[in-house]
Design a protein around this motif. Structure first.
Motif, PDB file in Angstrom:
ATOM      1  N   UNK A  58       0.842  -1.186   0.000  1.00 39.47           N
ATOM      2  CA  UNK A  58       0.000   0.000   0.000  1.00 39.47           C
ATOM      3  C   UNK A  58       0.880   1.240   0.000  1.00 39.47           C
ATOM      4  N   UNK A  59       0.418   2.296  -0.629  1.00 41.41           N
ATOM      5  CA  UNK A  59       1.199   3.540  -0.605  1.00 41.41           C
ATOM      6  C   UNK A  59       1.223   4.101   0.816  1.00 41.41           C
ATOM      7  N   UNK A  60       2.247   4.859   1.166  1.00 42.45           N
ATOM      8  CA  UNK A  60       2.307   5.411   2.522  1.00 42.45           C
ATOM      9  C   UNK A  60       1.207   6.448   2.736  1.00 42.45           C
ATOM     10  N   UNK A  61       0.780   6.582   3.964  1.00 43.80           N
ATOM     11  CA  UNK A  61      -0.215   7.582   4.312  1.00 43.80           C
ATOM     12  C   UNK A  61       0.408   8.965   4.239  1.00 43.80           C
ATOM     13  N   UNK A  62      -0.321   9.903   3.624  1.00 47.12           N
ATOM     14  CA  UNK A  62       0.152  11.282   3.518  1.00 47.12           C
ATOM     15  C   UNK A  62      -0.792  12.185   4.307  1.00 47.12           C
ATOM     16  N   UNK A  63      -0.210  13.156   5.011  1.00 49.11           N
ATOM     17  CA  UNK A  63      -0.989  14.038   5.872  1.00 49.11           C
ATOM     18  C   UNK A  63      -0.654  15.491   5.554  1.00 49.11           C
ATOM     19  N   UNK A  64      -1.699  16.327   5.483  1.00 47.77           N
ATOM     20  CA  UNK A  64      -1.530  17.754   5.277  1.00 47.77           C
ATOM     21  C   UNK A  64      -2.293  18.525   6.345  1.00 47.77           C
ATOM     22  N   UNK A  65      -1.838  19.718   6.649  1.00 46.55           N
ATOM     23  CA  UNK A  65      -2.474  20.561   7.661  1.00 46.55           C
ATOM     24  C   UNK A  65      -2.949  21.840   6.986  1.00 46.55           C
ATOM     25  N   UNK A  66      -4.197  22.203   7.256  1.00 49.38           N
ATOM     26  CA  UNK A  66      -4.779  23.419   6.708  1.00 49.38           C
ATOM     27  C   UNK A  66      -5.216  24.307   7.867  1.00 49.38           C
ATOM     28  N   UNK A  81       0.830  26.363  16.102  1.00 50.52           N
ATOM     29  CA  UNK A  81      -0.189  25.302  16.061  1.00 50.52           C
ATOM     30  C   UNK A  81       0.235  24.211  15.076  1.00 50.52           C
ATOM     31  N   UNK A  82       0.740  24.607  13.905  1.00 48.24           N
ATOM     32  CA  UNK A  82       1.182  23.613  12.918  1.00 48.24           C
ATOM     33  C   UNK A  82       2.337  22.774  13.447  1.00 48.24           C
ATOM     34  N   UNK A  83       3.282  23.406  14.149  1.00 49.17           N
ATOM     35  CA  UNK A  83       4.407  22.651  14.735  1.00 49.17           C
ATOM     36  C   UNK A  83       3.917  21.650  15.757  1.00 49.17           C
ATOM     37  N   UNK A  84       2.959  22.051  16.599  1.00 48.39           N
ATOM     38  CA  UNK A  84       2.420  21.139  17.602  1.00 48.39           C
ATOM     39  C   UNK A  84       1.673  19.979  16.943  1.00 48.39           C
ATOM     40  N   UNK A  85       0.916  20.275  15.897  1.00 46.96           N
ATOM     41  CA  UNK A  85       0.189  19.213  15.191  1.00 46.96           C
ATOM     42  C   UNK A  85       1.150  18.245  14.496  1.00 46.96           C
ATOM     43  N   UNK A  86       2.205  18.774  13.868  1.00 50.28           N
ATOM     44  CA  UNK A  86       3.178  17.894  13.218  1.00 50.28           C
ATOM     45  C   UNK A  86       3.862  16.986  14.230  1.00 50.28           C
ATOM     46  N   UNK A  87       4.160  17.508  15.417  1.00 51.13           N
ATOM     47  CA  UNK A  87       4.767  16.685  16.464  1.00 51.13           C
ATOM     48  C   UNK A  87       3.802  15.589  16.914  1.00 51.13           C
ATOM     49  N   UNK A  88       2.522  15.914  17.047  1.00 54.19           N
ATOM     50  CA  UNK A  88       1.523  14.917  17.428  1.00 54.19           C
ATOM     51  C   UNK A  88       1.366  13.861  16.327  1.00 54.19           C
ATOM     52  N   UNK A  89       1.400  14.292  15.078  1.00 51.51           N
ATOM     53  CA  UNK A  89       1.283  13.361  13.954  1.00 51.51           C
ATOM     54  C   UNK A  89       2.483  12.424  13.919  1.00 51.51           C
TER      55      UNK A  89
END
Length: 135
Positions: A58-66, A81-89
């Motif tokens: 399967x292709x790897x999961x890709x994640x984007x933040x808006x 907020x984006x940095x905190x979300x990327x760390x959680x992801x």
């Protein structure tokens, strides 16, 4: 930062997720998930490397933040907020199923949340979308 293969970057990919994905909302976060086509991924990867006798994967999961300016007019706050979300992801990435495109949409009022709250809400969102392994 997220690994290169796990980043959702192009507008056409975001648009496809918005158009056809499944949406869930929890508090100040919203997530939209769309399963990726395994056949098209195999075609692209086999064209790049020639014949590959290994079993299809399967292709790897890709994640984007808006995150829009409605959340905060300050770019400093939005980037935090984006940095905190990327760390959680990054923390949840090993538990994610392969083959998904996911967009995390930050809603107004999220500037009062801390990392632990983001991690908890994100985990609940991904579990409700049935994207987390073992959940």
């Amino acid at each position: 930062m997220l690994p290169q293969e796990n980043r959702l970057k192009h507008r056409r990919d975001f648009d496809a997720v918005y158009k056809s994905g499944t949406r869930r909302t929890h508090g100040k976060l919203s997530a939209i998930a769309l399963g990726r086509d395994r056949a098209s991924f195999e075609r692209k990867s086999s064209n790049e490397t020639g014949f590959d006798p290994s079993p299809p994967s399967a292709p790897p999961t890709r994640i984007g933040i808006s995150i829009s300016q409605k959340v905060s007019k300050s770019a400093v706050v939005r980037n935090r907020i984006k940095r905190q979300l990327r760390a959680a992801i990054r923390e949840l990435l090993p538990r994610l199923s392969d083959g998904w495109d996911i967009t995390i949409v930050v809603r107004p009022g999220a500037s009062q949340c801390n990392y632990c709250q983001f991690l908890q809400k994100l985990e609940q969102l991904l579990a409700s979308l049935e994207v987390l392994n073992g959940d």
